[in-house]
Design a protein around this motif. Structure first.
Motif, PDB file in Angstrom:
ATOM      1  N   TYR A  17       0.810  -1.135   0.154  1.00 19.97           N
ATOM      2  CA  TYR A  17      -0.030  -0.011   0.134  1.00 19.97           C
ATOM      3  C   TYR A  17       0.804   1.292  -0.076  1.00 19.97           C
ATOM      4  O   TYR A  17       0.815   2.021  -0.702  1.00 19.97           O
ATOM      5  CB  TYR A  17      -0.840  -0.076   1.250  1.00 19.97           C
ATOM      6  N   ILE A  18       1.946   1.350   0.771  1.00 19.79           N
ATOM      7  CA  ILE A  18       2.853   2.433   0.980  1.00 19.79           C
ATOM      8  C   ILE A  18       3.368   2.729  -0.326  1.00 19.79           C
ATOM      9  O   ILE A  18       3.366   3.659  -0.824  1.00 19.79           O
ATOM     10  CB  ILE A  18       3.512   2.253   2.175  1.00 19.79           C
ATOM     11  N   LEU A  24       2.241   6.118  -6.923  1.00 21.21           N
ATOM     12  CA  LEU A  24       1.143   6.996  -7.698  1.00 21.21           C
ATOM     13  C   LEU A  24       1.053   8.254  -7.610  1.00 21.21           C
ATOM     14  O   LEU A  24       1.225   9.157  -8.586  1.00 21.21           O
ATOM     15  CB  LEU A  24      -0.209   6.321  -7.337  1.00 21.21           C
ATOM     16  N   GLU A  25       1.322   8.844  -6.348  1.00 22.18           N
ATOM     17  CA  GLU A  25       1.515  10.154  -6.172  1.00 22.18           C
ATOM     18  C   GLU A  25       2.415  10.857  -7.049  1.00 22.18           C
ATOM     19  O   GLU A  25       2.443  12.170  -7.577  1.00 22.18           O
ATOM     20  CB  GLU A  25       1.449  10.583  -4.801  1.00 22.18           C
ATOM     21  N   MET A  38       2.383  22.371 -12.889  1.00 21.71           N
ATOM     22  CA  MET A  38       1.846  22.519 -11.622  1.00 21.71           C
ATOM     23  C   MET A  38       1.764  21.399 -10.695  1.00 21.71           C
ATOM     24  O   MET A  38       1.737  20.115 -11.584  1.00 21.71           O
ATOM     25  CB  MET A  38       0.416  23.150 -11.590  1.00 21.71           C
ATOM     26  N   PRO A  39       2.009  21.339  -9.575  1.00 23.56           N
ATOM     27  CA  PRO A  39       1.893  20.160  -8.784  1.00 23.56           C
ATOM     28  C   PRO A  39       0.408  19.429  -8.662  1.00 23.56           C
ATOM     29  O   PRO A  39      -0.574  20.102  -8.874  1.00 23.56           O
ATOM     30  CB  PRO A  39       2.507  20.402  -7.255  1.00 23.56           C
ATOM     31  N   HIS A  40       0.289  18.156  -8.313  1.00 20.10           N
ATOM     32  CA  HIS A  40      -1.003  17.549  -8.218  1.00 20.10           C
ATOM     33  C   HIS A  40      -2.027  18.132  -7.224  1.00 20.10           C
ATOM     34  O   HIS A  40      -2.994  18.386  -7.592  1.00 20.10           O
ATOM     35  CB  HIS A  40      -0.833  16.161  -7.772  1.00 20.10           C
ATOM     36  N   LEU A  41      -1.372  18.786  -6.123  1.00 20.94           N
ATOM     37  CA  LEU A  41      -2.388  19.474  -5.248  1.00 20.94           C
ATOM     38  C   LEU A  41      -2.789  20.756  -5.653  1.00 20.94           C
ATOM     39  O   LEU A  41      -4.104  21.011  -5.847  1.00 20.94           O
ATOM     40  CB  LEU A  41      -1.550  19.992  -4.011  1.00 20.94           C
ATOM     41  N   VAL A 118      -6.092  12.530 -16.502  1.00 16.49           N
ATOM     42  CA  VAL A 118      -6.724  11.334 -16.462  1.00 16.49           C
ATOM     43  C   VAL A 118      -6.319  10.093 -17.140  1.00 16.49           C
ATOM     44  O   VAL A 118      -6.504   8.936 -16.659  1.00 16.49           O
ATOM     45  CB  VAL A 118      -8.480  11.542 -17.186  1.00 16.49           C
ATOM     46  N   GLU A 119      -5.786  10.336 -18.382  1.00 19.02           N
ATOM     47  CA  GLU A 119      -4.976   9.306 -18.785  1.00 19.02           C
ATOM     48  C   GLU A 119      -3.743   8.730 -18.110  1.00 19.02           C
ATOM     49  O   GLU A 119      -3.782   7.392 -17.936  1.00 19.02           O
ATOM     50  CB  GLU A 119      -4.212   9.524 -20.084  1.00 19.02           C
ATOM     51  N   THR A 120      -3.280   9.771 -17.305  1.00 21.87           N
ATOM     52  CA  THR A 120      -2.157   9.021 -16.317  1.00 21.87           C
ATOM     53  C   THR A 120      -3.067   8.160 -15.209  1.00 21.87           C
ATOM     54  O   THR A 120      -2.347   7.191 -14.769  1.00 21.87           O
ATOM     55  CB  THR A 120      -1.400  10.258 -15.692  1.00 21.87           C
ATOM     56  N   VAL A 121      -3.900   8.741 -14.584  1.00 20.62           N
ATOM     57  CA  VAL A 121      -4.675   7.933 -13.490  1.00 20.62           C
ATOM     58  C   VAL A 121      -5.015   6.612 -14.233  1.00 20.62           C
ATOM     59  O   VAL A 121      -4.791   5.574 -13.545  1.00 20.62           O
ATOM     60  CB  VAL A 121      -5.901   8.679 -13.192  1.00 20.62           C
TER      61      VAL A 121
END
Length: 171
Positions: A17-18, A24-25, A38-41, A118-121
């Motif tokens: 999980y970690i 992923l992040e 820009m960062p994900h946040l 979205v494609e990356t997710v």
């Protein structure tokens, strides 16, 4: 009190999980930095505001939706304001509170960045799961979120979560 050590199966699941969440992040951050600068946040702030009624949310509600502290949100929104993507307005009901509003430029930016994100997710997560696993992932994550937010009586959380502290209706 006796420590309840993880079983070997729990230890493997925990480490997997970690590793998965960190990788992923990192992948999402790297893609958004490369494609949108820009960062994900920051993307998450813009996307959350784009889905809100009138593209606006109280800062406290935005922090709660993103599961971040109000001080971290304030810093990020200040940066997004400098880029003209978000603006802050005073709350009509409480002079101490503020509302984050997505600008037209912010809307255009999230619309430009969304397809690559979205494609990356999809490529990083959902393309590797079958339909049943997607449902299991949702169920597992929902259970964890409810527990950590104090909705599960066995977990001491809830009001001490930084995004849950509310001093006024618009803060």
């Amino acid at each position: 009190m006796t420590t309840r050590w993880l079983t070997p199966e729990e230890q493997r699941a925990w480490r997997a999980y970690i590793a998965a969440t960190h990788l992923l992040e990192d992948t999402l951050d790297r893609q958004l930095q490369q494609d949108a600068g820009m960062p994900h946040l920051y993307y998450s702030i813009l996307a959350t505001l784009s889905e809100a009624p009138e593209r606006r949310l109280r800062m406290t509600e935005l922090a709660e939706a993103l599961k971040i502290t109000r001080s971290r949100l304030t810093y990020a929104v200040t940066r997004l304001e400098k880029d003209g993507l978000v603006r802050r307005e005073s709350c009509r009901w409480d002079r101490r509170g503020s509302v984050a509003v997505l600008s037209d430029a912010g809307t255009a930016e999230v619309e430009r960045a969304a397809p690559g994100h979205v494609e990356t997710v999809r490529a990083s997560l959902f393309d590797h799961l079958d339909e049943e696993q997607v449902g299991q992932l949702e169920a597992i994550c929902t259970t964890i979120v409810r527990s950590l937010q104090g909705e599960d009586a066995s977990t001491p959380a809830g009001d001490d979560l930084p995004w849950r502290r509310r001093s006024s209706p618009c803060s």
